[in-house]
Design a protein around this motif. Structure first.
Motif, PDB file in Angstrom:
ATOM      1  N   TYR A 191       0.813  -1.223   0.000  1.00  0.00           N
ATOM      2  CA  TYR A 191       0.000   0.000   0.000  1.00  0.00           C
ATOM      3  C   TYR A 191       0.842   1.266   0.000  1.00  0.00           C
ATOM      4  CZ  TYR A 191      -2.955  -3.779   1.584  1.00  0.00           C
ATOM      5  OH  TYR A 191      -3.595  -4.984   1.688  1.00  0.00           O
ATOM      6  N   GLY A 192       2.145   1.152  -0.019  1.00  0.00           N
ATOM      7  CA  GLY A 192       3.021   2.316  -0.038  1.00  0.00           C
ATOM      8  C   GLY A 192       4.356   1.998   0.609  1.00  0.00           C
ATOM      9  N   SER A 193       5.301   2.882   0.423  1.00  0.00           N
ATOM     10  CA  SER A 193       6.639   2.647   0.963  1.00  0.00           C
ATOM     11  C   SER A 193       6.617   2.586   2.482  1.00  0.00           C
ATOM     12  CB  SER A 193       7.593   3.750   0.501  1.00  0.00           C
ATOM     13  OG  SER A 193       7.125   5.009   0.943  1.00  0.00           O
ATOM     14  N   ARG A 218       5.349   6.310   3.132  1.00  0.00           N
ATOM     15  CA  ARG A 218       3.925   6.202   3.423  1.00  0.00           C
ATOM     16  C   ARG A 218       3.704   5.650   4.831  1.00  0.00           C
ATOM     17  NH1 ARG A 218      -0.220   6.273   5.098  1.00  0.00           N
ATOM     18  NH2 ARG A 218      -2.268   5.842   4.204  1.00  0.00           N
TER      19      ARG A 218
END
Length: 606
Positions: A191-193, A218
């Motif tokens: 869902y993101g870094s 993130r």
């Protein structure tokens, strides 16, 4: 340079001078209120900003105050509270607060305080009014955001706030948290870094360093693997969510610091107890023992292997998938067909809830039973076991309820709800004044017996002086409960109570028994007692159920008019109907077709 205020409220206590971080112009550009400004205009605005450090738990605004400044949240998390404890909205980094009160001059309706340590940029009223005067589009954007937020709140579609920072605080150094943190970070990367910061990298760093890391990624996981007190405090102060891992088999004891155990000290931040089990199976009673060390709201999760980590990542980051199953007597066996089709399509669920027969079947899903096992268990329980066959003199109900209780005990044993592998809840109706009750703890069989106690057919459950009956009276499809838990995507299987009781005579009192018997044989008599009680138990919840159906992201409503509510001999018809309807809905969704009879739903993520 920029002025810095370290303050417990919007009145400055202490002011120092500090160099302006390089990310401030970029922060201004990310906030919609200032998005129309040019780069030069944003740079000029920076000169009028002052830095504010707001410790966790301190108020930025109190309800009834008139805002004297606009605040831009650079790092941290603010809560908007109705009263002292009712959190109605969370303000995350790259957002602003106070603009509506500045524009209208009206007092603030809600209080705003820091959920954790925050860094903000303050724009005083004078400079705010100059901004509006020279750039009226800022006022338009502010009004647009306010109206949009109000409409989303009224329609109950305001998206849940998704946490960004997590603190892993084990109960002691024996818990293998480093591997857990790495696996969790890998799962969050979907869902993101995500970055992991431990004491080796973060100890003795200033707040700027942490703010920059949080702005770049993130998600940030703050990991304590050494037990250092100062670093644990830093992790606690930086986190939106607290993750509290322990070895389930060990003797339960309090956490080293008091804060995780007391909700007042974590200031409405979610707390997740992570129970690491040996031998890849849940130890019965472990969750209850460890939960006793805490007060207030607390979620727990069982870790029996690496496969559980992605599920926990979805739950803590706001990307979880939930399953809600409705009540409906024998018609509810359609859930088994729906579940078969969903599993064949690769759908898995992180949380499960339901009412009545939906809760009974949902408990099997939460216990990770296979479809084959559920088909066998529920066929034996309902079709062969005949749980409603212990008829009695109807002083309390038509049946004794003993066979139903034995059936549930035999199916689930003596485990608690907390012992299920997946988070689970069921809904009952409390006739002692509480109304709707959501059960998440205690003996599983007992609360399944309560949620399925159709008034007049099964006797109520009496527990600690309270009287509990079927949850279908108040909420037959509790998607609202699942949504309030922050579950991002909800799949619901609805069982409609489309039983129209018709009469072919004009009567207000029953005739003599022999005449009534003759009429019943001809099919022109009164509606049956069981049919009347069953329909009456569900009619009041139909309006609520319609609202709850609208809250489902994937809604399945099998056609079951041909299945009697309490005739378990029709079980295969119900199962087949659930299977075929689910296949139809999934195929329609795959082709982007809006499903007939309900609004179109967005496709599932990934």
């Amino acid at each position: 340079m920029v002025m810095v205020e370290c303050t417990p409220c919007h009145l400055a206590r202490r002011t120092i001078v500090r160099m302006l971080p390089t990310d401030v112009p970029a922060l201004i550009g990310r906030i919609p209120f200032f998005s129309h400004l040019s780069a030069a205009q944003r740079a000029a605005l920076v000169d009028h900003l002052r830095w504010v450090c707001l410790p966790g738990g301190q108020y930025l605004f109190r309800a009834g105050e008139v805002a004297e400044a606009l605040y831009l949240l650079r790092s941290g998390s603010l809560g908007v509270f109705d009263g002292a404890t009712d959190l109605i909205r969370q303000v995350s980094a790259d957002d602003c607060v106070g603009e509506i009160s500045l524009l209208t001059g009206e007092p603030l309706r809600y209080g705003v305080r820091a959920l954790r340590d925050c860094e903000l940029l303050r724009l005083d009223r004078h400079h705010f009014e100059l901004l509006i005067e020279h750039h009226p589009r800022a006022m338009l954007e502010s009004a647009r955001q306010a109206v949009d937020r109000l409409l989303r709140r009224e329609r109950h579609v305001e998206p849940p706030d998704k946490p960004r920072t997590f603190a892993i605080l084990p109960v002691d150094e024996n818990v293998p948290v480093r591997g857990l943190a790495m696996q969790l970070a890998q799962a969050l990367e979907t869902y993101g870094s995500c970055v992991v910061i431990d004491a080796e990298h973060g100890a003795n760093r200033g707040s700027d360093w942490f703010a920059e890391r949080e702005a770049q990624a993130r998600f940030v996981i703050y990991l304590d693997s050494t037990g250092d007190a100062s670093w644990r405090l830093r992790c606690l102060r930086q986190a939106d969510v607290l993750l509290l891992p322990t070895l389930a088999a060990q003797a339960a004891r309090p956490w080293p610091e008091a804060a995780p155990g007391h909700p007042a000290r974590v200031r409405h931040r979610p707390r997740h107890l992570l129970l690491i089990h040996p031998a890849h199976r849940v130890l019965p009673g472990a969750a209850r023992r460890w939960r006793a060390q805490f007060s207030g709201e607390l979620q727990h999760h069982h870790i029996c292997g690496e496969a559980d980590i992605p599920r926990i990542a979805r739950l803590i980051s706001g990307h979880a998938r939930g399953l809600v199953l409705a009540g409906g007597g024998a018609r509810g066996l359609a859930h088994l067909g729906a579940l078969r089709a969903l599993r064949e399509a690769g759908h898995e669920f992180d949380a499960i809830g339901g009412t009545s027969i939906g809760a009974i079947i949902g408990a099997g899903v939460a216990n990770m039973w296979s479809i084959e096992d559920m088909m066998r268990v529920y066929h034996d329980a309902f079709v062969l076991g005949k749980p409603l066959s212990d008829w009695t003199i109807p002083l309390v109900a038509l049946t004794r309820g003993r066979r139903a209780a034995i059936m549930l005990r035999r199916a689930y044993g003596a485990i608690d709800i907390e012992d299920l592998e997946r988070p689970f809840f069921c809904v009952s109706t409390n006739l002692s004044g509480q109304g709707k009750v959501v059960h998440r703890h205690g003996p599983l069989w007992l609360w399944l017996r309560a949620t399925s106690s159709i008034p007049g057919i099964l006797p109520p459950v009496l527990h600690h002086g309270q009287v509990y009956v079927d949850g279908a009276l108040v909420d037959n499809l509790p998607t609202d409960v699942m949504a309030d838990d922050g579950i991002a995507h909800i799949t619901a299987v609805s069982i409609r109570a489309d039983i129209e009781l018709r009469a072919q005579t004009e009567e207000f009192a029953t005739p003599p028994w022999w005449r009534l018997w003759l009429r019943q044989r001809r099919g022109t008599g009164w509606p049956g007692l069981v049919s009347t009680l069953t329909r009456a138990a569900m009619v009041n919840s139909e309006e609520t159920a319609e609202h709850c159906r609208d809250r489902a992201d994937l809604l399945i409503t099998p056609p079951l008019e041909h299945v009697s509510m309490l005739d378990w001999r029709d079980w295969q018809l119900a199962v087949d109907s659930g299977y075929q309807e689910t296949l139809r809905v999934l195929e329609a969704q795959q082709h982007g077709e809006p499903d007939s009879g309900k609004k179109a739903k967005l496709p599932l993520e990934g």
